[in-house]
Design a protein around this motif. Sequence first.
Motif, mmCIF file in Angstrom:
data_model
loop_
_atom_site.group_PDB
_atom_site.id
_atom_site.type_symbol
_atom_site.label_atom_id
_atom_site.label_comp_id
_atom_site.label_asym_id
_atom_site.label_seq_id
_atom_site.Cartn_x
_atom_site.Cartn_y
_atom_site.Cartn_z
ATOM 1 N N GLY A 7 53.337 55.231 47.793
ATOM 2 C CA GLY A 7 53.897 53.962 48.259
ATOM 3 C C GLY A 7 53.264 52.773 47.586
ATOM 4 O O GLY A 7 53.949 51.803 47.225
ATOM 5 N N ALA A 8 51.940 52.828 47.369
ATOM 6 C CA ALA A 8 51.253 51.713 46.710
ATOM 7 C C ALA A 8 51.709 51.550 45.265
ATOM 8 O O ALA A 8 51.912 50.427 44.785
ATOM 9 C CB ALA A 8 49.740 51.943 46.774
ATOM 10 N N VAL A 9 51.886 52.676 44.577
ATOM 11 C CA VAL A 9 52.322 52.615 43.176
ATOM 12 C C VAL A 9 53.738 52.056 43.066
ATOM 13 O O VAL A 9 54.021 51.191 42.223
ATOM 14 C CB VAL A 9 52.243 54.024 42.543
ATOM 15 C CG1 VAL A 9 53.027 54.077 41.253
ATOM 16 C CG2 VAL A 9 50.800 54.393 42.278
ATOM 17 N N ALA A 62 61.704 46.162 47.518
ATOM 18 C CA ALA A 62 60.807 47.142 46.910
ATOM 19 C C ALA A 62 59.956 47.842 47.966
ATOM 20 O O ALA A 62 59.556 49.000 47.786
ATOM 21 C CB ALA A 62 59.918 46.471 45.875
ATOM 22 N N LEU A 63 59.687 47.142 49.072
ATOM 23 C CA LEU A 63 58.927 47.772 50.146
ATOM 24 C C LEU A 63 59.731 48.906 50.773
ATOM 25 O O LEU A 63 59.186 49.974 51.077
ATOM 26 C CB LEU A 63 58.552 46.727 51.200
ATOM 27 C CG LEU A 63 57.603 47.184 52.312
ATOM 28 C CD1 LEU A 63 56.282 47.643 51.729
ATOM 29 C CD2 LEU A 63 57.376 46.057 53.314
ATOM 30 N N LEU A 64 61.036 48.687 50.941
ATOM 31 C CA LEU A 64 61.907 49.737 51.454
ATOM 32 C C LEU A 64 61.978 50.903 50.474
ATOM 33 O O LEU A 64 61.958 52.067 50.882
ATOM 34 C CB LEU A 64 63.298 49.177 51.724
ATOM 35 C CG LEU A 64 64.342 50.169 52.236
ATOM 36 C CD1 LEU A 64 63.900 50.777 53.563
ATOM 37 C CD2 LEU A 64 65.705 49.496 52.382
ATOM 38 N N VAL A 94 60.824 56.433 48.650
ATOM 39 C CA VAL A 94 60.272 57.338 47.642
ATOM 40 C C VAL A 94 59.172 58.212 48.253
ATOM 41 O O VAL A 94 59.099 59.418 47.999
ATOM 42 C CB VAL A 94 59.732 56.537 46.450
ATOM 43 C CG1 VAL A 94 58.974 57.450 45.488
ATOM 44 C CG2 VAL A 94 60.871 55.848 45.715
ATOM 45 N N SER A 95 58.313 57.610 49.067
ATOM 46 C CA SER A 95 57.269 58.401 49.737
ATOM 47 C C SER A 95 57.886 59.436 50.665
ATOM 48 O O SER A 95 57.402 60.573 50.751
ATOM 49 C CB SER A 95 56.333 57.474 50.519
ATOM 50 O OG SER A 95 55.726 56.519 49.683
ATOM 51 N N ALA A 96 58.958 59.049 51.373
ATOM 52 C CA ALA A 96 59.624 59.986 52.274
ATOM 53 C C ALA A 96 60.233 61.147 51.493
ATOM 54 O O ALA A 96 60.147 62.310 51.929
ATOM 55 C CB ALA A 96 60.698 59.262 53.079
ATOM 56 N N VAL A 97 60.835 60.868 50.346
ATOM 57 C CA VAL A 97 61.411 61.932 49.520
ATOM 58 C C VAL A 97 60.313 62.885 49.052
ATOM 59 O O VAL A 97 60.483 64.118 49.081
ATOM 60 C CB VAL A 97 62.166 61.334 48.330
ATOM 61 C CG1 VAL A 97 62.572 62.421 47.342
ATOM 62 C CG2 VAL A 97 63.393 60.562 48.812
ATOM 63 N N LEU A 100 54.480 53.257 53.571
ATOM 64 C CA LEU A 100 54.437 51.870 54.020
ATOM 65 C C LEU A 100 52.995 51.386 54.144
ATOM 66 O O LEU A 100 52.653 50.278 53.693
ATOM 67 C CB LEU A 100 55.151 51.749 55.367
ATOM 68 C CG LEU A 100 55.047 50.391 56.079
ATOM 69 C CD1 LEU A 100 55.691 49.288 55.249
ATOM 70 C CD2 LEU A 100 55.682 50.461 57.466
ATOM 71 N N GLY A 101 52.144 52.234 54.737
ATOM 72 C CA GLY A 101 50.736 51.861 54.845
ATOM 73 C C GLY A 101 50.078 51.701 53.494
ATOM 74 O O GLY A 101 49.262 50.785 53.291
ATOM 75 N N GLY A 102 50.417 52.564 52.532
ATOM 76 C CA GLY A 102 49.844 52.433 51.195
ATOM 77 C C GLY A 102 50.261 51.152 50.509
ATOM 78 O O GLY A 102 49.449 50.498 49.835
#
Length: 719
Positions: free
Chosen positions: A369-371, A384-386, A391-394, A526-528
């Motif tokens: 998520g951070a990347v 981009a936050l969404l 992407v993290s969820a995938v 999201l946290g990242g």
Amino acid sequence: MDQFITFGIVGLSTAAIYAVIGSGLVLTYSTTGVFNFAHGAAGMLAAFCYWQFTVGWGWPVPVALVLVLLVLAPAFALLVERAVLRPVQALGEAERLVMTVAMLSGLIAAARWIWDPNVARPLPTFFADRKPFHLGPATVTWHQAITMAVAVAVAIGLRVLMYRTRTGAEMRATVDDRALVGLAGARPVRANQVAWILGTQLAAIGGILIAPTVTLDASQLSLLIVSAYTAAVFGRLRSLPMTFVGAIVVGCMESYLAGYLPQNAYLPGLRLAAPALLLFAALLAFPHRRLRGRDRRLRQIPVPTMAGTGLFALVVVAFGVVLATVLSAPDLITYGPIFSLGVVALSYVPLAGYAGQISLCQLSMAGIGAVVWAHLGAHGELWALLVAVVVSAVAGGLIALPALRLSGVYLALGTAAFAVVLDQWIFTLPTFKLFGVQIGLFDQGSVTAVGPDLFGLHLDSESQLMVFAAVCLALASIGVAALRRGRFGRRLIALRDSEAAYATLGGNLLLAKALVFALASGIAGLGGALYGMQLQSVSATQFNLVAGLPIFLVAVVGGLGAVGSGLFTGTAYVGPINALIAIAPWSQNAVALLPGLAGVGLGRNPDGVVPSMRSEWAPVARDRIALPVLVLGIAAAWVLRLADVIDGWVFCGVALVLALALRGWAAARQRAVLAAAVAAGSAGAEAAAPEEVPVEWLGIRRAWRPEDEEVLARGIAAG
């Protein structure tokens, strides 16, 4: 051909070390039912102690070996067995697993405290002054020969012990039925102690043998256990011969990759990540029988009320606003991650708390998520936050697909392997193209992250980003609470209680696991992203496996079934540690032990701290005097801080003292009221418990309630 044989000799030497360490791991698990994640850390400590005795203090090698292997290793094993693991022997597999993860984190922190990681500590090989000898075209050093001879001796000795001695029979029987073994005249406690002593000694032997060939670093030596994990999984955690075969496969693979892997910018990390990749493949390829020592201990996960969750969300936002206004700019940078790491910790609640899926790669998902945010949200684009969340969820959903057949220890190993692959290889890749799309990660260094644009307002200050992270944590907490109250939440609880019953009743295991992994990974992503915004620059090392262990431990200590675990974890992990360092800078190394010590203390309160804190503070929330006084007192101190009459530290001290004093006063008032009610004869009616109605009589002896559906489902699953 000569080069191939030479690399083969090196690989067999390394394989011998992995075989020794892996056999100790299998021995401990097959006889005690506890998978020891800290097995490699025990070998790491032995290597450091051996260096201290021989190089640091100049003691003779034989004396150092006797002291480490015959005194310190058995003493450490007995201490761990008696003080750490025996109290949780009757608890579930997850609790025992968390204990060993806590030991891993704590031992790494202790080693870094005792031995400065910035100081190089080379360790000579055995008989380094003697010339190597030749086997055909291959050159063999005496250290390599000793290593392989020790592995052969260990294999023979363990075989004789386990199948030709009474002690070995006791050790193998204890894990299946401790009570029955005791009735037969054996001593289960002694058998466990012998297993831990031998396992720790084997880890110490492996650590001492491998230390001269690698950097003497606490994290690196502890994570070399991943290769031993792979060897143990080849033996399916019970077969010592297959463990040795797995060690040969891993050792030779590492050696030949080092010798023949093409040299380019994309492949160096592959050699480091190869054992983890092989571990993941072995977990999926080999059939696994029922986990040894697994039990059926089930715990009720409370259903949060939406009113209580809404109030909690308001408290989270208020807490963020207060901190953002009372802390100085440097302190905002230090304590800002309270809420972003709280979001990462919250991801464990639906995954591990509701669905019972143990994952050690949530901080790696936060790194994804951070990347994504750093590259796509370079100008603060909110969309981009969404995308970072999606992407993290995938990525999380993709983990769930091959991990469908894994559970318990195997799932923890698989997610740990995935985290290591990301740490050692994927996150280190330079920018590359995939299907014509240029993809950048950490660019072999660090990436810069900025705050988001929110309805035309660019959030760039530390205080604004802290409040934004607090709002995100509050909304995520409401979402997780709503999930628990909904139909899918009840399905996750049923999945945790019994996967077989869940599937028998028509549940789709693949879909449920994929969805919960995706949901948890999206929350972690999201946290990242929030974490990157607050730090403004992040690197891959901030999202590796070792960095994620303390967060996981504090979340477990808080209680994985409680929505408040996110705020608790962020506050407990960031707040006290940095506060103690600010007050006493000399305590920096000591406070790094706190997450590990907290995890070890889990056996005293397996349900977590958050439920206990809720009951302890309930009298304040219900008291008509204490609650207004607390709110007004904190508000008055806040006004004084805004007027610069007091500083942030004084404000925090006043708020803490006032809260603790009112909690004690409200509890005393509550006890007095109850005592008066008892004296008046009215307490019996107020404290009378409702009639216990058996599950099969729900809706007959009393009216049917909506929550009875879950009670009935749990009763069927437990049966």
